[in-house]
Design a protein around this motif. Structure first.
Motif, short mmCIF file in Angstrom:
data_model
loop_
_atom_site.label_atom_id
_atom_site.label_comp_id
_atom_site.label_asym_id
_atom_site.label_seq_id
_atom_site.Cartn_x
_atom_site.Cartn_y
_atom_site.Cartn_z
N GLY A 186 0.83 -1.21 0.00
CA GLY A 186 0.00 0.00 0.00
C GLY A 186 0.85 1.25 0.00
N LEU A 187 1.95 1.22 0.79
CA LEU A 187 2.83 2.39 0.83
C LEU A 187 3.51 2.59 -0.51
CD1 LEU A 187 4.75 2.46 4.24
CD2 LEU A 187 3.02 4.06 3.37
N ALA A 188 3.73 1.48 -1.21
CA ALA A 188 4.40 1.59 -2.53
C ALA A 188 3.45 2.11 -3.59
CB ALA A 188 4.91 0.20 -2.93
N GLY A 189 2.15 2.30 -3.19
CA GLY A 189 1.19 2.89 -4.13
C GLY A 189 0.32 1.87 -4.83
N LEU A 190 0.43 0.57 -4.45
CA LEU A 190 -0.39 -0.46 -5.11
C LEU A 190 -1.79 -0.47 -4.50
CD1 LEU A 190 2.31 -3.26 -5.36
CD2 LEU A 190 1.44 -1.82 -7.19
N LEU A 191 -2.81 -0.38 -5.35
CA LEU A 191 -4.19 -0.24 -4.87
C LEU A 191 -4.87 -1.60 -4.80
CD1 LEU A 191 -5.32 2.88 -6.92
CD2 LEU A 191 -4.20 2.79 -4.68
N GLY A 192 -5.71 -1.77 -3.76
CA GLY A 192 -6.43 -3.05 -3.60
C GLY A 192 -7.92 -2.85 -3.81
N GLN A 193 -8.70 -3.64 -3.12
CA GLN A 193 -10.16 -3.62 -3.29
C GLN A 193 -10.77 -2.30 -2.81
OE1 GLN A 193 -11.70 -7.01 -1.20
NE2 GLN A 193 -12.32 -8.04 -3.07
N THR A 194 -10.04 -1.54 -2.00
CA THR A 194 -10.62 -0.29 -1.48
C THR A 194 -10.36 0.86 -2.45
OG1 THR A 194 -8.55 0.14 -0.33
CG2 THR A 194 -10.27 -1.01 0.91
N ALA A 195 -9.76 0.53 -3.60
CA ALA A 195 -9.46 1.61 -4.56
C ALA A 195 -10.74 2.04 -5.24
CB ALA A 195 -8.49 1.07 -5.61
N PRO A 196 -10.72 3.17 -5.96
CA PRO A 196 -11.90 3.54 -6.76
C PRO A 196 -12.25 2.40 -7.73
CG PRO A 196 -10.25 5.30 -6.77
CD PRO A 196 -9.63 4.14 -6.07
N ARG A 197 -13.53 2.33 -8.10
CA ARG A 197 -14.04 1.17 -8.88
C ARG A 197 -13.25 0.95 -10.17
NH1 ARG A 197 -18.78 2.77 -10.70
NH2 ARG A 197 -19.17 0.72 -11.61
N SER A 198 -12.81 2.06 -10.77
CA SER A 198 -12.14 1.89 -12.09
C SER A 198 -10.68 1.51 -11.92
CB SER A 198 -12.24 3.21 -12.87
OG SER A 198 -11.58 4.22 -12.10
N ARG A 199 -10.21 1.36 -10.64
CA ARG A 199 -8.79 1.03 -10.47
C ARG A 199 -8.60 -0.18 -9.56
NH1 ARG A 199 -5.82 7.00 -9.95
NH2 ARG A 199 -6.30 7.64 -12.09
N GLN A 200 -9.62 -0.98 -9.43
CA GLN A 200 -9.49 -2.15 -8.56
C GLN A 200 -8.77 -3.28 -9.31
OE1 GLN A 200 -13.30 -3.21 -7.02
NE2 GLN A 200 -13.57 -1.21 -6.00
N PRO A 201 -8.01 -4.10 -8.57
CA PRO A 201 -7.21 -5.16 -9.24
C PRO A 201 -8.12 -6.25 -9.80
CG PRO A 201 -7.06 -5.36 -6.86
CD PRO A 201 -7.84 -4.10 -7.12
N PHE A 202 -7.67 -6.91 -10.86
CA PHE A 202 -8.42 -8.02 -11.42
C PHE A 202 -7.43 -8.89 -12.19
CE2 PHE A 202 -8.38 -4.62 -14.52
CZ PHE A 202 -8.18 -5.24 -15.75
N MET A 203 -7.91 -10.10 -12.53
CA MET A 203 -7.04 -10.94 -13.37
C MET A 203 -7.79 -11.29 -14.66
SD MET A 203 -7.08 -14.81 -11.93
CE MET A 203 -6.77 -15.45 -13.58
N VAL A 204 -7.03 -11.59 -15.69
CA VAL A 204 -7.63 -11.90 -16.99
C VAL A 204 -7.02 -13.21 -17.50
CG1 VAL A 204 -7.89 -11.12 -19.37
CG2 VAL A 204 -7.79 -9.44 -17.54
N GLY A 205 -7.90 -14.11 -17.99
CA GLY A 205 -7.40 -15.36 -18.59
C GLY A 205 -7.77 -15.39 -20.07
N PHE A 206 -6.81 -15.78 -20.91
CA PHE A 206 -7.08 -15.91 -22.35
C PHE A 206 -7.15 -17.40 -22.65
CE2 PHE A 206 -5.10 -11.87 -21.61
CZ PHE A 206 -5.70 -10.99 -22.50
N PHE A 207 -8.22 -17.85 -23.29
CA PHE A 207 -8.42 -19.29 -23.50
C PHE A 207 -8.68 -19.58 -24.97
CE2 PHE A 207 -9.94 -18.05 -19.34
CZ PHE A 207 -9.39 -19.01 -18.51
N LYS A 208 -8.35 -20.86 -25.29
CA LYS A 208 -8.69 -21.34 -26.65
C LYS A 208 -9.23 -22.73 -26.49
CE LYS A 208 -6.74 -21.26 -31.29
NZ LYS A 208 -7.77 -20.30 -31.68
N ALA A 209 -10.30 -23.07 -27.14
CA ALA A 209 -10.89 -24.41 -26.99
C ALA A 209 -9.86 -25.43 -27.45
CB ALA A 209 -12.15 -24.51 -27.85
N SER A 210 -9.58 -26.44 -26.57
CA SER A 210 -8.56 -27.42 -26.97
C SER A 210 -8.91 -28.74 -26.34
CB SER A 210 -7.20 -26.94 -26.46
OG SER A 210 -6.38 -28.01 -26.13
N GLN A 211 -8.41 -29.84 -26.95
CA GLN A 211 -8.69 -31.15 -26.38
C GLN A 211 -7.84 -31.37 -25.14
OE1 GLN A 211 -11.19 -32.70 -27.60
NE2 GLN A 211 -11.32 -30.90 -28.94
#
Lengths: 139, 242
Positions: free
Chosen positions: B210-235
Motif C-alpha cells: 500500500g505504501l508503494a502505491g499499489l491499490l487493492g479492493q478499497t481503490a476507486p471502482r475503475s482502479r481495482q485489481p483483477f485478473m484476466v485469462g485468455f483461452f482457446k478451446a482445446s482437447q
C-alpha cells in the motif's frame, strides 16, 4: 369438367412470378403446388428486445439472415438454412442418386464477439468464429 | 436454367418452416449460433460496489477484437484467444504494517466459472499503482507468487510467477504474467487461485504494498485489481510443461 380446371391450376402455379431471381437448382421444387418459395430474410437479433442488456455489455444485437419458405428437404422446423444445408450435403454424399446436391450452403459466414457478465459479475468476452450467416446458397 | 431433377418426395417428412414471431426466431437463431442460453440474472451487486476496472479493460479488448481496420493499439494474446475471462478478487489479505517482515498482499479468485476443455493461452494479473513518496525516487521490485498450499502453522508453499522492476514515482496499470499458474488451476478447478504480491526496495527491505502505491479492493471502482485469462478451446487443456 372438373379435371380440366385442375390442370389449369397447375399451370397457373408454374407461372407464379418468381420473386427471387436467384433461386437454386430447386427452382421448381421450391414453388410447386401452392408452396411459398424459399426466400431470404434478414433478422436483427436484438439483445435489448430479449431483455439481456443488464448482462450483455456489447454488442446491442447483430444481423443474421435465414431462409424461410418451402424447401424441398426441410428436416425439421428448428433448423435454419445453415444446418439444413449441412445435413443435406451429408445425405447427398450417402444417396447421391436420390438426394440432390444442396443449394442452401452458407457461402459467407462471419464471426460474432459477445461481451457479457456471468453470474459472478466476471466479465467474459467470447468470439464465435464462422457463426453468423451472411449469405447462403439459396440466394 | 434449372433442370428438372427427379424428386423423391417421401425421403423426408414435409414440414413448413413458416414465418415465426421475431422473438421465437431470434431464440432459434441464437441457439443455432451457439450463443449462450439466456444469461441468468447476475448476483445483485450495488452499482457502487461493482468493480469497473475489469469491464473497462474488457470493453477495450472487445473493440480491438471487432475492429477490422487494425488501427487500434496492439493487444497481445488477443488474436489467439476465442474466450477471454476477467475475474475480480473475492478475498484480499494484507500482511502489512504492524506485522513482522516481509509484508505482502494476497488476492483470491474464484475460477469455477472457467468452462471445461479450455486451454489457457495467457493469463495476467493487473493492479493499479499510484506514485509513492516513501521512499522517494527509488527502485522497487514487485514479485508475484502463486499460493500453492496454505499452512496454518507455518509459511505457505509459494510458486514464483513474475518479477517487475519500477520506480516509486511510477503510475499506471502494472501487468504481471501469471500464465505459469494456469496448469495448476485447470487441474484444481474447484480451488480458489491465491496470488501473493511482495514489494522490496533496492537494498532488499520489504515494503508495504500500500505504501508503494499499489491499490487493492478499497481503490476507486475503475482502479481495482483483477485478473484476466485468455483461452482457446482445446482437447488437452493442460499446457505441455516447458
Amino acid at each position: 369438367t372438373a379435371r380440366p380446371l385442375k390442370k389449369k391450376k397447375l399451370n397457373q402455379v408454374n407461372q407464379l412470378p418468381n420473386s427471387n431471381k436467384h433461386l437454386g437448382i430447386f427452382d421448381d421444387g421450391h414453388g410447386s403446388l401452392d408452396r411459398e418459395v424459399c426466400r431470404r430474410h434478414e433478422l436483427y437479433v436484438s439483445f435489448r428486445d430479449l431483455g439481456w442488456l443488464d448482462s450483455v455489455i456489447a454488442p446491442q444485437g447483430y444481423s443474421a439472415y435465414y431462409c424461410a419458405g418451402e424447401c424441398i428437404y426441410p428436416l425439421n422446423s428448428c433448423m435454419n438454412s445453415t444446418n439444413h444445408a449441412t445435413m443435406q450435403a451429408l445425405v447427398h454424399l450417402m444417396k447421391p442418386d436420390i438426394v440432390p446436391k444442396v443449394c442452401c450452403v452458407p457461402t459467407k459466414l462471419s464471426a460474432i464477439s459477445l461481451l457479457y457478465y456471468d453470474r459472478n459479475n466476471n466479465v467474459i468476452l467470447r468470439r464465435e468464429r464462422n457463426m453468423v450467416v451472411q449469405a447462403c446458397g439459396c440466394h | 436454367g434449372s433442370s428438372h431433377l427427379p424428386r423423391s418426395p417421401h425421403v423426408f417428412p414435409q414440414h413448413r418452416l413458416g414465418v415465426r414471431e421475431p422473438r421465437d426466431m431470434q431464440r432459434e437463431i441464437r441457439e443455432v449460433l451457439g450463443l449462450p442460453g439466456r444469461p441468468r440474472s447476475r448476483a445483485p451487486l450495488a452499482t457502487a460496489q461493482q468493480p469497473a476496472s475489469a469491464p473497462l479493460f474488457m470493453l477495450n479488448l472487445y473493440h480491438a477484437m471487432t475492429d477490422d481496420s487494425g488501427n487500434g493499439p496492439p493487444q497481445p494474446h488477443l488474436h489467439r484467444a476465442d474466450l477471454i475471462m476477467s475475474f475480480v478478487n473475492i478475498v484480499e489479505h494484507d500482511r502489512t504494517l504492524g506485522y513482522q517482515e516481509p509484508h505482502w498482499k494476497e488476492f483470491h479468485f474464484d475460477l469455477t466459472q472457467i468452462p471445461a476443455g479450455e486451454a489457457v493461452t495467457a493469463a495476467e494479473f493487473r493492479i493499479y499503482k499510484e506514485p509513492s513518496t516513501h521512499p522517494p525516487n527509488t527502485t522497487l521490485h514487485i514479485s508475484m507468487f502463486e499460493v500453492v498450499q496454505e499452512r496454518s502453522n507455518r509459511e505457505s508453499d509459494l510458486f514464483f510467477l513474475d518479477l517487475q522492476t519500477l520506480r516509486s514515482g511510477d503510475e499506471g496499470w502494472l501487468v504481471l504474467d501469471i500464465t505459469a499458474a494456469s496448469d495448476r488451476w485447470l487441474l484444481n478447478h474447484n480451488k480458489d487461485l491465491g496470488l501473493r504480491l511482495y514489494v522490496e526496495t533496492e537494498d532488499g527491505h520489504s515494503l508495504d504494498p500500500g505504501l508503494a502505491g499499489l491499490l487493492g479492493q478499497t481503490a476507486p471502482r475503475s482502479r481495482q485489481p483483477f485478473m484476466v485469462g485468455f483461452f482457446k478451446a482445446s482437447q488437452s487443456p493442460v499446457r505441455a510443461p516447458r
